[in-house]
Scaffold this motif. Structure first.
Motif, PDB file in Angstrom:
ATOM      1  N   SER A  86       3.742  12.343  -7.118  1.00 59.04           N
ATOM      2  CA  SER A  86       4.688  12.122  -6.018  1.00 59.04           C
ATOM      3  C   SER A  86       5.225  10.700  -5.925  1.00 59.04           C
ATOM      4  N   THR A  87       4.581   9.749  -6.580  1.00 59.26           N
ATOM      5  CA  THR A  87       5.013   8.356  -6.503  1.00 59.26           C
ATOM      6  C   THR A  87       5.995   8.058  -7.627  1.00 59.26           C
ATOM      7  N   ASP A  88       7.171   7.535  -7.254  1.00 59.76           N
ATOM      8  CA  ASP A  88       8.148   7.202  -8.285  1.00 59.76           C
ATOM      9  C   ASP A  88       7.725   5.916  -9.002  1.00 59.76           C
TER      10      ASP A  88
ATOM     11  N   ALA B  70       4.009  -1.988  -6.599  1.00 62.14           N
ATOM     12  CA  ALA B  70       2.615  -2.137  -6.172  1.00 62.14           C
ATOM     13  C   ALA B  70       1.814  -2.914  -7.213  1.00 62.14           C
TER      14      ALA B  70
ATOM     15  N   THR C  28       8.185   2.428  -7.244  1.00 64.59           N
ATOM     16  CA  THR C  28       7.178   2.160  -6.211  1.00 64.59           C
ATOM     17  C   THR C  28       5.859   1.755  -6.851  1.00 64.59           C
ATOM     18  N   TRP C  29       5.438   2.481  -7.882  1.00 60.95           N
ATOM     19  CA  TRP C  29       4.209   2.139  -8.595  1.00 60.95           C
ATOM     20  C   TRP C  29       4.323   0.753  -9.211  1.00 60.95           C
TER      21      TRP C  29
ATOM     22  N   HIS D 111       0.817  -1.210   0.000  1.00 57.63           N
ATOM     23  CA  HIS D 111       0.000   0.000   0.000  1.00 57.63           C
ATOM     24  C   HIS D 111       0.854   1.265   0.000  1.00 57.63           C
ATOM     25  N   PRO D 112       1.532   1.551  -1.107  1.00 61.38           N
ATOM     26  CA  PRO D 112       2.248   2.826  -1.145  1.00 61.38           C
ATOM     27  C   PRO D 112       1.241   3.957  -1.341  1.00 61.38           C
ATOM     28  N   TYR D 113       1.418   5.013  -0.606  1.00 64.67           N
ATOM     29  CA  TYR D 113       0.492   6.133  -0.713  1.00 64.67           C
ATOM     30  C   TYR D 113       1.172   7.290  -1.421  1.00 64.67           C
ATOM     31  N   GLY D 114       0.465   7.902  -2.318  1.00 60.54           N
ATOM     32  CA  GLY D 114       0.984   9.042  -3.052  1.00 60.54           C
ATOM     33  C   GLY D 114       0.134   9.284  -4.271  1.00 60.54           C
ATOM     34  N   THR D 115       0.513  10.299  -4.988  1.00 62.20           N
ATOM     35  CA  THR D 115      -0.193  10.650  -6.217  1.00 62.20           C
ATOM     36  C   THR D 115       0.647  10.219  -7.408  1.00 62.20           C
ATOM     37  N   ALA D 116       0.096  10.357  -8.585  1.00 60.70           N
ATOM     38  CA  ALA D 116       0.848  10.053  -9.800  1.00 60.70           C
ATOM     39  C   ALA D 116       2.076  10.948  -9.913  1.00 60.70           C
TER      40      ALA D 116
END
Length: 133
Positions: free
Chosen positions: A100-102, A109, A105-106, A93-98
């Motif tokens: 802020s998320t590298d 997930a 990490t995406w 469950h990585p939290y962030g936006t398109a």
């Protein structure tokens, strides 16, 4: 007779939903093949299921890695004689936006949360079909 007597279940994730599902399936008579990356949670699940008398094989498996999923299913089939049920409950469950998320990490997930469903089906469904599932 219990509702899962004689069934063998693969459960991904050894905390949260995975743990609750493994408990329920084991209480219903199923043997459990469980895969998780959290070694402490794996040990706790093993101790709990063993103390309840359930057949359980709990392994440290990264469900985003094809060889690890294949080998875990093979080990469970070897130990219990097949596979009847697949429960995909492993997730990160990585939290962030398109913004802020590298990408790494995406990608991780997606590999765990989606890719693992493909991998358990790819390696597990042929085993389920051998038992008529």
């Amino acid at each position: 007779m219990k509702d899962f007597d004689g069934k063998i279940a693969l459960v991904t994730g050894t905390t949260g939903i995975g743990l609750a599902t493994a408990r329920r399936l084991a209480a219903g008579g199923a043997a459990i093949i469980a895969c998780g990356i959290d070694r402490a949670a794996n040990a706790a699940m093993t101790a709990e299921l063993d103390s309840s008398g359930a057949g359980a094989l709990v392994m440290a498996v990264d469900v985003s890695v094809p060889d690890q999923v294949r080998d875990a299913i093979a080990a469970g089939v070897e130990r219990f004689g097949g596979l009847d049920i697949i429960v995909n409950s492993a997730a990160v469950h990585p939290y962030g936006t398109a913004v802020s998320t590298d990408f790494d990490t995406w990608n991780q997930a997606m590999s765990v949360n989606v890719g693992s469903i493909y991998l358990t089906a790819h390696f597990g469904i042929p085993e389920m079909m051998k038992r008529g599932g």
